[in-house]
Design a protein around this motif. Sequence first.
Motif, PDB file in Angstrom:
ATOM      1  N   ALA A   1      37.791  62.411  -3.271  1.00  0.00           N
ATOM      2  CA  ALA A   1      36.671  61.481  -3.427  1.00  0.00           C
ATOM      3  C   ALA A   1      36.899  60.169  -2.688  1.00  0.00           C
ATOM      4  O   ALA A   1      35.971  59.586  -2.145  1.00  0.00           O
ATOM      5  CB  ALA A   1      36.425  61.208  -4.903  1.00  0.00           C
ATOM      6  N   ALA A   2      38.137  59.690  -2.661  1.00  0.00           N
ATOM      7  CA  ALA A   2      38.364  58.362  -2.089  1.00  0.00           C
ATOM      8  C   ALA A   2      38.766  58.435  -0.618  1.00  0.00           C
ATOM      9  O   ALA A   2      39.220  57.456  -0.057  1.00  0.00           O
ATOM     10  CB  ALA A   2      39.433  57.627  -2.896  1.00  0.00           C
ATOM     11  N   LEU A   3      38.585  59.616  -0.007  1.00  0.00           N
ATOM     12  CA  LEU A   3      39.102  59.757   1.357  1.00  0.00           C
ATOM     13  C   LEU A   3      37.990  59.800   2.392  1.00  0.00           C
ATOM     14  O   LEU A   3      36.891  60.275   2.124  1.00  0.00           O
ATOM     15  CB  LEU A   3      39.938  61.039   1.441  1.00  0.00           C
ATOM     16  CG  LEU A   3      41.161  61.043   0.545  1.00  0.00           C
ATOM     17  CD1 LEU A   3      41.903  62.344   0.688  1.00  0.00           C
ATOM     18  CD2 LEU A   3      42.054  59.860   0.893  1.00  0.00           C
ATOM     19  N   ASP A   4      38.313  59.326   3.572  1.00  0.00           N
ATOM     20  CA  ASP A   4      37.351  59.376   4.661  1.00  0.00           C
ATOM     21  C   ASP A   4      37.222  60.817   5.161  1.00  0.00           C
ATOM     22  O   ASP A   4      38.096  61.660   4.922  1.00  0.00           O
ATOM     23  CB  ASP A   4      37.793  58.445   5.779  1.00  0.00           C
ATOM     24  CG  ASP A   4      39.174  58.788   6.273  1.00  0.00           C
ATOM     25  OD1 ASP A   4      39.320  59.193   7.422  1.00  0.00           O
ATOM     26  OD2 ASP A   4      40.126  58.655   5.456  1.00  0.00           O
TER      27      ASP A   4
ATOM     28  N   ARG B   1      46.053  60.164  -2.201  1.00  0.00           N
ATOM     29  CA  ARG B   1      46.843  61.141  -1.455  1.00  0.00           C
ATOM     30  C   ARG B   1      48.251  61.298  -2.046  1.00  0.00           C
ATOM     31  O   ARG B   1      48.805  62.389  -2.050  1.00  0.00           O
ATOM     32  CB  ARG B   1      46.909  60.724   0.013  1.00  0.00           C
ATOM     33  CG  ARG B   1      45.603  61.063   0.741  1.00  0.00           C
ATOM     34  CD  ARG B   1      45.640  60.651   2.179  1.00  0.00           C
ATOM     35  NE  ARG B   1      45.413  59.219   2.339  1.00  0.00           N
ATOM     36  CZ  ARG B   1      45.819  58.503   3.392  1.00  0.00           C
ATOM     37  NH1 ARG B   1      46.509  59.083   4.355  1.00  0.00           N
ATOM     38  NH2 ARG B   1      45.550  57.217   3.463  1.00  0.00           N
TER      39      ARG B   1
ATOM     40  N   SER C   1      46.420  51.459  -0.640  1.00  0.00           N
ATOM     41  CA  SER C   1      44.960  51.419  -0.745  1.00  0.00           C
ATOM     42  C   SER C   1      44.512  52.555  -1.660  1.00  0.00           C
ATOM     43  O   SER C   1      45.291  53.449  -2.008  1.00  0.00           O
ATOM     44  CB  SER C   1      44.339  51.574   0.631  1.00  0.00           C
ATOM     45  OG  SER C   1      44.352  52.935   1.013  1.00  0.00           O
ATOM     46  N   GLY C   2      43.234  52.497  -2.084  1.00  0.00           N
ATOM     47  CA  GLY C   2      42.713  53.505  -3.002  1.00  0.00           C
ATOM     48  C   GLY C   2      42.914  54.923  -2.482  1.00  0.00           C
ATOM     49  O   GLY C   2      43.388  55.807  -3.206  1.00  0.00           O
ATOM     50  N   GLY C   3      42.577  55.128  -1.233  1.00  0.00           N
ATOM     51  CA  GLY C   3      42.707  56.462  -0.651  1.00  0.00           C
ATOM     52  C   GLY C   3      44.159  56.890  -0.542  1.00  0.00           C
ATOM     53  O   GLY C   3      44.484  58.072  -0.715  1.00  0.00           O
ATOM     54  N   MET C   4      45.017  55.931  -0.263  1.00  0.00           N
ATOM     55  CA  MET C   4      46.438  56.268  -0.162  1.00  0.00           C
ATOM     56  C   MET C   4      46.979  56.693  -1.517  1.00  0.00           C
ATOM     57  O   MET C   4      47.764  57.647  -1.618  1.00  0.00           O
ATOM     58  CB  MET C   4      47.213  55.058   0.370  1.00  0.00           C
ATOM     59  CG  MET C   4      46.935  54.758   1.835  1.00  0.00           C
ATOM     60  SD  MET C   4      47.414  53.070   2.288  1.00  0.00           S
ATOM     61  CE  MET C   4      49.108  53.321   2.746  1.00  0.00           C
TER      62      MET C   4
END
Lengths: 247, 247, 315, 285, 285
Positions: free
Chosen positions: B152-155, B131, B125-128
Amino acid sequence: MGVLINEVSLTYPGTGLVIDQLSAEIEDGEFIAVLGASGCGKSSLLNMIAGLLAPSSGWLEVPQDGAAFMFQDSNLLPWLTAGKNVELALKLADYPVAQRAGRVTELLQLVQLGHAMEKKPHELSGGMRQRVALARALAQDRQVLLMDEPFAALDAITRDMLHEQLRALWAQTGKTIIFVTHNVREAIRLAGRILVLSSHPGRILETRCITDDLRNDPAQSAALANELTTILRKEQRKHELTDRNAG
Amino acid sequence: MGVLINEVSLTYPGTGLVIDQLSAEIEDGEFIAVLGASGCGKSSLLNMIAGLLAPSSGWLEVPQDGAAFMFQDSNLLPWLTAGKNVELALKLADYPVAQRAGRVTELLQLVQLGHAMEKKPHELSGGMRQRVALARALAQDRQVLLMDEPFAALDAITRDMLHEQLRALWAQTGKTIIFVTHNVREAIRLAGRILVLSSHPGRILETRCITDDLRNDPAQSAALANELTTILRKEQRKHELTDRNAG
Amino acid sequence: PGPSQVQAHAADRGPATELKLGYFANLTHAPALISDSKGLLEGKLEQDGTGLEPQLFNAGPAAIEALNSGAIDAAYLGPSPALNSYISSKGNSLRIVAGAASGGASLVVKKDIAEPSDLAGTELATPQFGGTQDVALRHYLAENELLDDATVTPSSNGTLTQLFGRGAIDGAGVPEPYASLLVENYEGHRLVDESSLWPEGKFPTTVLVVAKDFLIEHPETVEKLVEANSEAIDWLNSAEQEEKIVAVQEALNAANGSSFAQPVISAALEEVTFAEDPLADTYQTLINHAAQVGIGEPGSADGLVDSRFIASQEH
Amino acid sequence: MSSLIETPDRTAAPGRTRLRPSRKVDAFVAPILTVLVLLSLWQIASWASPLREDLFPGPVAVAGKLPELLADGSLVSAVGTSLFRALSGFVIAVLIATPIALLLAHQPLLRQGVGPLVSAMQVLPSIAWVPAAIILFGLSDATIYTVLLLGAIPSIINGLLSGIDMIPTQYKALSKVLGASKREHILHIELPAALPGYVAGLRQGWAFAWRSLMAAELIAVGGSLALGVGSLLQRGRDLADLPLVMLVILTILLVGVLIELLFFAPIERKLMADRGMTRTGENNG
Amino acid sequence: MSSLIETPDRTAAPGRTRLRPSRKVDAFVAPILTVLVLLSLWQIASWASPLREDLFPGPVAVAGKLPELLADGSLVSAVGTSLFRALSGFVIAVLIATPIALLLAHQPLLRQGVGPLVSAMQVLPSIAWVPAAIILFGLSDATIYTVLLLGAIPSIINGLLSGIDMIPTQYKALSKVLGASKREHILHIELPAALPGYVAGLRQGWAFAWRSLMAAELIAVGGSLALGVGSLLQRGRDLADLPLVMLVILTILLVGVLIELLFFAPIERKLMADRGMTRTGENNG
Ligand SMILES: Nc1ncnc2c1ncn2[C@@H]1O[C@H](COP(=O)(O)OP(=O)(O)OP(=O)(O)O)[C@@H](O)[C@H]1O
Ligand SMILES: Nc1ncnc2c1ncn2[C@@H]1O[C@H](COP(=O)(O)OP(=O)(O)OP(=O)(O)O)[C@@H](O)[C@H]1O
Ligand SMILES: [Mg+2]
Ligand SMILES: [Mg+2]
C-alpha cells in the motif's frame, strides 16, 4: 503566492543529504501532486512546508496561519474517539462551538464514517483511521492543505468517491493543495501540476501541467501515465544498482 | 490442507458482528487475494488465521507452526535497526546463527533496502518501513504467509518489482499465501484465487479463480477487474446509505 | 513454646568469647564512655580471653531491639526501656545488674515561667514517649493537676533543643547535658530538678542491663562488666573537675563527634551523680507512675534487679 | 543563496512566515547557575533573617564546618560507606525485583493477589521493618540491607510492571507471530519495550533505596556498623548542629545530582534517542 | 501437516460466550486470599519459631491487641488523622508539582538547571527537612505538611516529566499542525498523552507522601499535634510493644491496598482501556 520553496536542502544526521537545493513556486489555489520513489524525501518536503522540520539551508515561505497536514500515518490521538479527534481540530481552529457537533458529523459522513463517530482509533480498521485523519485535515480549513498519501489504505471505490469530493472541495474553496501519492493515475486525475522528485538526493526531476482536456482524455492521460512511469522507472534503476553495491 | 475456515463468526464488543459464518478452504500452496471495502473485516480475518484473535464461533485449522504475518502497519520494533528487526525474525525461527547476517542482507536487498540496514525505524520513510516489514515476514519462512496490504505504501515501480519477486518466491517455495489488497489489478496479477468480502457483516461475496491465461491476457484481466470493481461498488452503495442514516 | 526451650538450654558456660556492649554517646552514659576510653573493661575481659565489641546507639528502643536479637549482650540504658522490655517479655528479656548514673534530669522552661502554676496552657516536650523524663514530667503535671492544661510532646533531644531555641515549646523535661545546654545557650532555667521529686533525691538515669540468657550463661563476664563499671564510676567521682570534663568531652567527641562546650559539660556534671547502686526501690514506683498517666502496662518489677555482682552490696 | 544564516524574517511578505534553518542554543551553564543563584539566595536569607546563626546558618557558616569533617575523614568515609551500601543494595534489589515483576506480569492470578500488596508495601515506612530486621539479623549489614531492599524492591517491581503494561499490544502480537517462546518474548520484546518505564521505575527505586538506607543507618551510629551518611545526619540533629545537618543534606543532594547526571540521565537519553525521541528541554524540534 | 488450532474447540456450541466473573470481585478476592495465606504462614511460623513470644507475636497475639486499641479509639483516630493528612497533602502536592513539571518540560534552560536537583531531592530522606521545617513552623501541622510535600512533590514532578518525555514525537507534530497554542497543547495533547506515565508517577508520589508523613509524624508524637499512624508506630517501638508495631504495619498495608484497589488500579485500568490496552494479568488477549 501559495508556497515558495527556495533552494531548500535537507540533511539528516544519519542519512546525509536527502533534499538538494530544491526550488518551487506554488501558486495560491494550485493543486499539486508530488510523485517520487519510496524514500526520496516527499514526506520530508511536506514536513518542511508544514514547519515541522527546519531546512538545513535555503528557505520556504508559507501563509502565516500555516498549513493543514494529513500525515502519512493517520496519527490519531488514541484516547479520543473518531468524532473527538475531528472535533479537536475544529476546536483548535476556533470553530464556533455551537456548530462543531454538526460539522463533525458532516465531515465524518463525507469520508463514509458517520457510523464510526464514537469509535476509538484502536477499534477502527486501517482504512477507517486514514479517513478519520482525512476528515481531521479538512476540519482544519487552512488555505494550504498538505496530504501525504491520503488514499493509500483505501479501496478503489472509496478512493474514487473521495477523489471526487476532494476535487469538488478544491473547486469550491480555492485551497492550495499539495499531495503526495504513489499512484501516477491518481496524480493525473486530481492535480493541476505534477512534480516528479528524483531520489538520493531529492531534486525536481520533472514538472508537468495537467489540463482538464488531458485529464478527461483517457488516451492522453494513459500516455502521460506511461511517460511518468518510465521516468520514475529510469530513476529507480540507478538505486537498484547502488543498493546492490551498498548491501 | 493449507487453511480451513469453518463457519467463523467474529463479534467485537463495541462494533457488533463483523464476520458472519465465513467458510473457506484454502489449499496448500494456493495464492489467495482477499478484496473488500475498507472496514469489512479483512485484517480481522487474517488476525484469526494467525491465531491472534479468537473467533466468536466456528473454527479454523492452520498448520501447527502457525503463519508468517505481515501487518497492515509495519509494526517494526523501534529500538532495533532495520537489519536487527529482520534478524530477530530469523533468530526466533531458529535460523542458523552463522548464516543470519548473510540472510538479512539478502532479504533487505530483495526489498531494495540494502543501504538502510543500520537505520532505526524512525529514520525510515513510510514505504521503507513497509518493505522492512515485508523482509521480516519473508524471514519467518513459514508454510503460510499472511500479508495485509503489503504494498500500500509503495510506489508503482517498487511495487511492480516486488510483485515479480513475490510470484517467483511463491513458485519456488510453494508457500500458501493469503494477501489482502485494495488494488483489484494487483489481485488479478498475483493471485490464483480471489475472495471478495462483503461488509457489515463480512461474508464471501464472490470467489474467482484466475488462470495464467487470464492473467496474461490484458483484455480478459481488464474485463475481470471491471467486473470485480462493479461488484465492490454495488456492495459499497448499500453502506453509503446506511452511513447517511447512522450519522 | 519459645521461652521454655531457651531456658532449658541455659546454664553457666564460663566466660563468653565476646561481650557486645551497647551505650549512647550521652553524658549520662559517662561510665561507659570512660570505661571504654580508658580501656577498663577491655583489660578485665582480656584476662578471660573475652573480646569486647562496643556498639553505639541513638535511642533506647533500638538498643532493646538489639539486645533482644542477641546483637548485643549488655547495654547502658535509661530505666524506662528496660522496664518496658522486662514487663512485655514477662521477665524473660533482661536484668539490671548495676546502676550507672542518677539524677541529672530537669524540667527547663522559658524565663517567663516562674512557678509550676505557670505551666498551665504551655507546650512541653520530652525526649521519648514513655521514657524516664516523659513519665516523670507527666506524673509531675498530674500531681499538680495540670495534665489536661499542658501538652507534652515527645521529640528527640536534638529536635527539642531546636524547638526550644525557636520558642516553639515552652519547656522540656530533658536529661543532661541537654538540660544544661538549654540553660547555657538558650536562656532557659530549671523549674524542677527531678531529684527534688524523689526520696533522698535519688532516681536512676542510666542503668546497666544484661540479656537474661547471657547472664545465666556467662556470669563471670557479667561480673567483669560490673567491676569495670564500678571502676569507671570511681574514677568519675574521684578525678579532678578539670580532668573529668576534658575526659568526658573527649570521650563524647570520639564516640560521635559531639562538640558540647566545656561550660555545658561542666554544668551537666554538677547535676549527675554516678553511682553503681541501681536504686532497686524506685522501679516499682516508676512503673506505677507510668500506669497512672496511662503509659504502658502495669506490672511488677520483682526480679528485675540482679545485684549480686555489685561489690559494695556484697560487703 | 544557500547559507546557514539567511535573509531575515522581515523580507517575507506580510501575513507569511519564512521558515529557515534553526539555530541550536547551547546551555551548559544552567545547572551551575542554578546552584549559584540558590546559594546566594540562601546566604542573603541567612543575613536578613532575624534567627540566631546557630538556628539558620548561612552557606559560609556551613562551609566553615567542612574542613573539620574532611580532616577527621568522617564525611568522606560516611559517604563512601553509604554509597557502597546503596549501590550494592540497589543492584541486588534490581536483580530480585526484575524476575518478580516478570513473574507477576505473566501470572494473572498472582498479580491480582500480590500486586496490590506490592503497591501497599511501597507505602510502608522503612522503620517499620527495623524491629523485625534486627530480630532476624541483629546489628549487622544484613539488617541494613534488608531495610533497604524492602524499600527499593516494591518500587522497582511497580516500575517494571507499569512499563510492561504500557507495551503496545501490537508488539505482543508480533512476538506471537514470530513464534517467540515466553523466554524469547521477555528477552527480545518485553524487556526492551518496557525499558523506558523500567528506567523511570529504577530511578524511583534508587530514591527509595537511598532513603530506606538513611532510615536503616539511624538504628545504630557506630560499633560493628560502619558510619553512614544517615548516621551523620542523625548526629547533626541530635547535637542540634545545624551546619552539620546542612552539610550532610548538601552532600546527599550532590550525590543525588551526580547519580542523576552520570547514570539515569544518560541512560534515559540513550533509550529515547534509540526510539527517535528527545527529552523535552534538549535541543531538536 | 495440519493440526487443529481451534479456538473455541470444535465441540463447543457456536456463538457461545465466555463467562467471566466481574472484575470488581476479582480485584478483591485474589488479594484477600493472598492475605489469608500469608496470615496462616505467619501463624505457623510464630508457633514453630524458637523466639520468645514478645519478640515474634503471631497473628492471634496481634489480633488480641486490637480490641484494646479500638476501644480507646486511638487506632481509628490515628488512621483518620494520617489518612486525612496524607490525602490532603497529596492533593496539594499534585497541585504544586503539576505546574512545576509543565514549566520544566517547556523551559529547556530551567529543566537543565533544576531537573537534576529535583531528582536529587527525591533521594533526600524526609527527616533531613525536619530541622528546617521546625525552625520555620514549629510544632504545627505546617511542619508535617512541609515534610510531606517536600517528599512527594519531586517524585510527582519526575513522574509527569518522564510521562511527557515519552510522548511520541508525532503527537507534538500534530499539535503544531493543528495550530494549538501552548496552553491548548498542554491541555489537549500533552496531559492526556502523558497521563499513563503521570499516574505511575502519582502512585510513586503517593508512596513518598505517605512515607514522608510517617517520618514527619515521628518528629512529635502527641501533644498539640494529633496522633498519627507514624506516631503510633514509634510508640510501639518505644514501649517494646511488638504486637502494636505489627498491628500498625498491618493497618498501613491495609490502607495501602485499599488506596491501590479503589483509586490507582481503576484509574490505570480506565486509562489503558481508553487507549486499547489491558494491564497484564487481566483477561483478554
Ligand atoms: N529522522 C530521520 N533521520 C534520518 N533519516 C531520515 C529521517 N527521516 C527520514 N529519513 C530519510 O530520509 C529519506 C526520505 O524520507 P521520507 O520519509 O521523506 O521519504 P518519502 O519520500 O516520504 O518516502 P515514502 O514514499 O516511502 O513515504 C529516507 O531515505 C529516510 O531514510
Ligand atoms: N478492537 C476492535 N474493537 C471493536 N471494533 C473493531 C476492532 N477492530 C476492528 N473493529 C471493527 O471491525 C471492522 C473490521 O475491521 P478490519 O480492521 O478487519 O477491517 P479491514 O477490512 O482490514 O479494513 P481496512 O481495509 O480499512 O484495513 C471495522 O468496522 C472496525 O471498526
Ligand atoms: Mg513518506
Ligand atoms: Mg485492514
